[in-house]
Design a protein around this motif. Structure first.
Motif, mmCIF file in Angstrom:
data_model
loop_
_atom_site.group_PDB
_atom_site.id
_atom_site.type_symbol
_atom_site.label_atom_id
_atom_site.label_comp_id
_atom_site.label_asym_id
_atom_site.label_seq_id
_atom_site.Cartn_x
_atom_site.Cartn_y
_atom_site.Cartn_z
ATOM 1 N N PRO A 43 0.589 -1.298 -0.178
ATOM 2 C CA PRO A 43 0.042 0.072 -0.048
ATOM 3 C C PRO A 43 0.972 1.234 -0.017
ATOM 4 O O PRO A 43 1.957 1.042 0.785
ATOM 5 N N ASP A 44 0.154 2.320 -0.638
ATOM 6 C CA ASP A 44 1.031 3.560 -0.546
ATOM 7 C C ASP A 44 1.084 4.338 0.607
ATOM 8 O O ASP A 44 1.943 5.103 1.072
ATOM 9 N N LEU A 63 8.682 -6.436 -7.329
ATOM 10 C CA LEU A 63 8.217 -5.587 -6.198
ATOM 11 C C LEU A 63 8.341 -3.997 -6.216
ATOM 12 O O LEU A 63 9.365 -3.553 -6.576
ATOM 13 N N TYR A 64 7.244 -3.315 -5.956
ATOM 14 C CA TYR A 64 7.321 -2.058 -6.223
ATOM 15 C C TYR A 64 7.252 -1.569 -4.647
ATOM 16 O O TYR A 64 6.392 -1.745 -3.807
ATOM 17 N N ILE A 65 7.915 -0.326 -4.405
ATOM 18 C CA ILE A 65 8.274 0.245 -3.303
ATOM 19 C C ILE A 65 7.702 1.513 -3.066
ATOM 20 O O ILE A 65 8.046 2.369 -4.020
ATOM 21 N N PRO A 66 6.485 1.642 -2.347
ATOM 22 C CA PRO A 66 5.754 3.002 -2.569
ATOM 23 C C PRO A 66 6.620 4.440 -2.026
ATOM 24 O O PRO A 66 7.625 3.878 -1.209
ATOM 25 N N ALA A 90 8.948 9.454 -6.232
ATOM 26 C CA ALA A 90 8.744 10.530 -5.175
ATOM 27 C C ALA A 90 9.132 9.804 -3.740
ATOM 28 O O ALA A 90 9.244 10.792 -2.778
ATOM 29 N N ASN A 91 9.736 8.625 -3.720
ATOM 30 C CA ASN A 91 10.504 8.377 -2.396
ATOM 31 C C ASN A 91 11.684 9.238 -2.177
ATOM 32 O O ASN A 91 12.483 9.507 -3.000
ATOM 33 N N ASN A 103 20.004 3.997 -2.144
ATOM 34 C CA ASN A 103 19.397 5.311 -1.244
ATOM 35 C C ASN A 103 19.101 6.194 -2.616
ATOM 36 O O ASN A 103 19.566 5.973 -3.902
ATOM 37 N N LYS A 104 18.696 7.467 -2.223
ATOM 38 C CA LYS A 104 18.066 8.335 -3.163
ATOM 39 C C LYS A 104 19.234 8.668 -4.161
ATOM 40 O O LYS A 104 18.900 9.129 -5.478
ATOM 41 N N ASP A 105 20.462 9.289 -3.604
ATOM 42 C CA ASP A 105 21.501 9.714 -4.480
ATOM 43 C C ASP A 105 22.468 8.729 -5.178
ATOM 44 O O ASP A 105 23.628 8.994 -5.565
ATOM 45 N N ARG A 106 22.002 7.281 -4.776
ATOM 46 C CA ARG A 106 22.646 6.031 -5.432
ATOM 47 C C ARG A 106 24.085 6.008 -4.834
ATOM 48 O O ARG A 106 25.000 5.466 -5.536
#
Length: 189
Positions: A43-44, A63-66, A90-91, A103-106
């Motif tokens: 779920p979101d 698998l989708y990570i919200p 948008a995570n 992580n966001k900035d890889r």
């Protein structure tokens, strides 16, 4: 219901599972050794995926990570047949590239899908840290680590039984405990 506790669906079998909106956390080993014959949808509203939450789950290929997920426990996503992760763009904490979670900035590699079928995995340049259990049970025979990597997290390559060769560059300054535990065919570093 806002939380699923530890071991709730241990060894369960599902034809599909759509967790309801409002679930914010999935407990430790919640779906340990569960089997799916259809889709798994998170779920979101989800924020926390506990340690080992989906460990050794069978039958899930993607698998989708919200977007709200801000915590993924060690070994949480070591899903037997999984070939690809995707993270909502948008995570704020995680991202995906080529089916792998960073992580966001890889700069930190978090999770590589267990079912990824390539023989060789090349960690992208710019990654500084391979996180705890990032390659848990992966099937690669060779992993290439770039000179940007400085840290190998605890049990980073645990149970990579097909791994035979891995070159650790001189840039790696920290190697945590159990990094090669269960790598029964590793013979060349």
């Amino acid at each position: 219901v806002t939380s699923l506790g530890d071991y709730v669906f241990n060894l369960a079998t599902f034809t599909s599972l759509y967790l309801p909106k409002g679930i914010r956390s999935i407990g430790e080993y919640c779906f340990l050794d569960a089997s799916f014959t259809g889709p798994l949808s998170l779920p979101d509203s989800l924020r926390i995926i506990g340690k080992g939450a989906f460990y050794n789950v069978k039958g899930v290929g993607k698998l989708y990570i919200p977007s709200l997920v801000d915590s993924i426990g060690n070994g949480a996503l070591a899903i037997s047949d999984l070939k690809q992760y995707s993270v909502d763009t948008a995570n704020k904490y995680f991202s995906s590239y080529d089916g792998v979670i960073y992580n966001k900035d890889r700069t930190k590699l978090h999770n590589v899908p267990v079912g990824k079928v390539d023989d060789i995995f090349i960690i992208p340049n710019g990654v500084i840290s391979v996180e705890t259990e990032a390659f848990n049970s992966c099937k690669f025979s060779r992993i290439t680590i770039p000179n940007s990597v400085e840290r190998l997290g605890q049990r980073a390559f645990i149970s990579c039984t097909n791994l035979v060769t891995l070159n650790i560059p001189s840039s790696v300054k920290i190697i945590k405990g159990g990094v090669f535990a269960g790598c029964t065919n590793l013979y060349r570093l």
